[in-house]
Scaffold this active site. Sequence first.
Site, PDB file in Angstrom:
ATOM      1  CG  LEU A 138      -1.946  -1.080   1.414  1.00  0.00           C
ATOM      2  CD1 LEU A 138      -2.681  -0.916   2.736  1.00  0.00           C
ATOM      3  CD2 LEU A 138      -2.935  -1.087   0.257  1.00  0.00           C
ATOM      4  CG  ASP A 139       0.633   4.173  -3.034  1.00  0.00           C
ATOM      5  OD1 ASP A 139       1.485   3.357  -3.423  1.00  0.00           O
ATOM      6  OD2 ASP A 139      -0.225   4.683  -3.775  1.00  0.00           O
ATOM      7  CE  LYS A 140       5.232   9.122   4.575  1.00  0.00           C
ATOM      8  NZ  LYS A 140       6.246  10.196   4.397  1.00  0.00           N
ATOM      9  CB  THR A 142      -2.922   3.868   0.633  1.00  0.00           C
ATOM     10  OG1 THR A 142      -2.817   4.664  -0.544  1.00  0.00           O
ATOM     11  CG2 THR A 142      -4.191   3.039   0.559  1.00  0.00           C
TER      12      THR A 142
END
Length: 308
Positions: A138-140, A142
Amino acid sequence: MPSFSFKVDTDTSPLRLDRYICEVLKLLSRSQIKARQLKAWINKKEVKLSRIVKQGDHIEMLWEDSPPVDIIPQDIPLEIIYEDEKCVVINKVQGMVVHPGAGNRQGTLANALYYRRLNKGLEKTESRNQRPGIVHRLDKDTSGVLIAAYNEETHAFLAEQFKERKVIKNYIAIVQGRPKETKGKIETFIARDTKDRRRFTVSAVGKNAVTFYKVIKTWGSYSLLLLRPRTGRTHQLRVHLRHLGYPILGDPVYGNTDKIFKDTSLMLHSKNLTITLPGETLERIFSSPVPERFSAVIEKLNRINKNG
């Protein structure tokens, strides 16, 4: 000694077993296969790694344990949704980096997971590019549900489900704008932006990316969407919604400046994950609660809509 056993369910282009292990299963690299003296059996018969893999083959493998990683274990609190001796499901907080990298060697989810596995008495094992046990990302900015493995066999088992697109991932997002259609499908190619290496963009070339969306609620020029990515490309949901004309609220890379929510962070959350765990036949659904930042924005939108 790690081991792995599986049946090749899908038809593949002609691939040697060693290439199948590193390119399709992504279990070990070519150098790791050699260094760790991997042995393989297909349909109960020991084979060379040059053997061509065919649909229907039952493959069994054994290899030597790996040396310890040099990642720093750190006791970082995690919100645990589920955990057993093979895997852990967490509710990742917004702002936590998943994979160590330049400028982020500590304080990442990988550091926390490595500490957790050592604290559980599990042996030290080699990570894949300093990403111990991490199956997907997951993106930072998100938040939400993320699953990780405590051993290589489990990692391979879970990763295969992601590769075969058997995993169902549902996200929620608050976007700028109001989609004309209440539900739809976005399918494009996504590639790295040649003008900015930090960004990705819809392109005529690149990797195929598919996202399904459904409008849950609207407030004037804002909407709450349910998103289901069919593929897992980097920044896929953020790029697709930007391409559709409805960027995610608070997105510092792909979003637009917002007059009402000037200081809002990325409004993207992994709500639930459906996957089969090792040793089980039925799928499990792991869910995380709606984050406070979503509740705050929705409350404000409800208030504005009521007064407007």
